[in-house]
Design an enzyme around this catalytic site. Structure first.
Site, mmCIF file in Angstrom:
data_model
loop_
_atom_site.group_PDB
_atom_site.id
_atom_site.type_symbol
_atom_site.label_atom_id
_atom_site.label_comp_id
_atom_site.label_asym_id
_atom_site.label_seq_id
_atom_site.Cartn_x
_atom_site.Cartn_y
_atom_site.Cartn_z
ATOM 1 N N LYS A 180 3.575 -59.939 40.401
ATOM 2 C CA LYS A 180 2.620 -59.204 39.506
ATOM 3 C C LYS A 180 1.589 -58.938 39.260
ATOM 4 O O LYS A 180 -0.002 -59.439 40.574
ATOM 5 C CB LYS A 180 2.835 -60.597 38.554
ATOM 6 C CG LYS A 180 2.109 -61.118 37.328
ATOM 7 C CD LYS A 180 2.376 -62.558 37.098
ATOM 8 C CE LYS A 180 1.157 -63.009 36.148
ATOM 9 N NZ LYS A 180 1.467 -64.353 35.152
ATOM 10 N N GLU A 198 10.294 -65.691 34.234
ATOM 11 C CA GLU A 198 9.112 -66.023 35.120
ATOM 12 C C GLU A 198 8.689 -67.207 35.975
ATOM 13 O O GLU A 198 9.163 -68.062 35.311
ATOM 14 C CB GLU A 198 7.486 -65.336 34.407
ATOM 15 C CG GLU A 198 6.460 -65.993 35.904
ATOM 16 C CD GLU A 198 5.541 -65.712 35.098
ATOM 17 O OE1 GLU A 198 4.134 -65.644 35.567
ATOM 18 O OE2 GLU A 198 5.075 -66.395 33.981
ATOM 19 N N CYS A 213 4.848 -61.455 32.393
ATOM 20 C CA CYS A 213 4.338 -61.849 32.561
ATOM 21 C C CYS A 213 2.729 -61.592 31.517
ATOM 22 O O CYS A 213 2.459 -61.193 30.697
ATOM 23 C CB CYS A 213 4.199 -63.811 32.183
ATOM 24 S SG CYS A 213 3.679 -65.637 30.570
#
Length: 277
Positions: A116, A43, A157
């Site tokens: 995300k 990321e 993440c």
């Protein structure tokens, strides 16, 4: 699809995008020389800068981003499938940015992108408060992507803490779940290995998780321990280096079908209701 070599690139990304591009390129080339056919970076590969104002000054529309174009050319030159864990792009009709994974084919074309979904809005006890939603716009769609190697389910993440996302990706065909990350040192020490192994066990999938590692220019410290788990939840490759590293793992997608055949939980859900007494 079948057997192939995957690599995780581990970085300590700084503030300057050009310097980060040079570092990522060096590590990706190292992975390719070692035989990797699929290479994933963490990321925020392009920039780690907690100052949102400064960060916005360095971002582009996806179609104009020089880092993405450089990575597309690199994938072509190396003849590898390349997952750039995430880059920050301008988001349509929003002051905030998009935290976006970019999956690039060995011909340099974009196979898929994923924004995300779950924003890191937490207080973890390391002296900092994180409010990712003030800087980044959350995505609204889960993404499956077909590659010559396997069907991938993309995540980033903090998504890792939402198991329903991974279950639905696996139920819809994902054989490998990717989770590029920048876990904090505090949360990584407590939960990183457990969460990744749990997602693999719950779905009978490989999990490929390249990570940020070390103390960054903006003052943050990330946990590292980039790793690959197999569908049985066993760690088959892990970085024990604090800072930059490359790890490789042999992937056999036949193991996914084998494990799901032994424990077919993805196809055995039963409806239920909740009774509150």
């Amino acid at each position: 699809m079948g057997r192939f070599t995957a690599a995780c690139v581990q970085m300590t990304t700084g503030i300057d995008p050009q310097t980060n591009l040079e570092t990522a390129t060096r590590l990706i080339e190292r992975a390719a020389r070692a035989g990797a056919q699929f290479i994933a970076t963490p990321e925020m590969t392009g920039c780690m800068n907690i100052n949102a104002g400064d960060r916005r000054a360095t971002i582009y529309e996806q179609s104009e981003d020089p880092l993405l174009k450089a990575f597309q050319n690199l994938a072509t030159d190396l003849k590898v499938t390349l997952l750039i864990g995430s880059l920050a792009f301008k988001a349509d009709n929003d002051e905030r940015m998009a935290n976006r994974s970019c999956l690039i084919s060995s011909e340099g074309s974009l196979i898929a992108t994923y924004d995300k979904i779950h924003m890191f809005d937490v207080e973890v006890g390391d002296g900092q408060t994180y409010r990712e939603s003030s800087t980044y716009r959350p995505g609204e769609r889960a993404v499956l992507a077909e590659t010559p190697h396997a069907t991938l389910g993309l995540s980033i993440c903090y998504d890792l803490r939402f198991p329903h996302l991974y279950r639905q990706l696996a139920q819809n065909g994902a054989q490998i779940l990717t989770c590029p990350a920048a876990f904090t040192k505090v949360t990584g020490e407590a939960h990183w290995h457990t969460l990744l192994r749990a997602r693999a066990i719950e779905t009978g999938s490989y999990v490929i998780a390249p990570a940020q590692s070390g103390v960054h220019e903006d003052g943050r410290e990330t946990f590292g321990h980039s790793l690959v788990t197999d569908p049985w939840g066993q760690i088959v490759a892990e970085s024990t280096v604090y800072g930059e590293d490359v790890i490789l793992a042999e992937i056999d997608t036949a193991e996914v079908a084998a494990v799901r055949g032994r424990i077919p939980s993805l196809s055995k859900e039963q409806p239920f209701t909740i009774s509150k007494k």
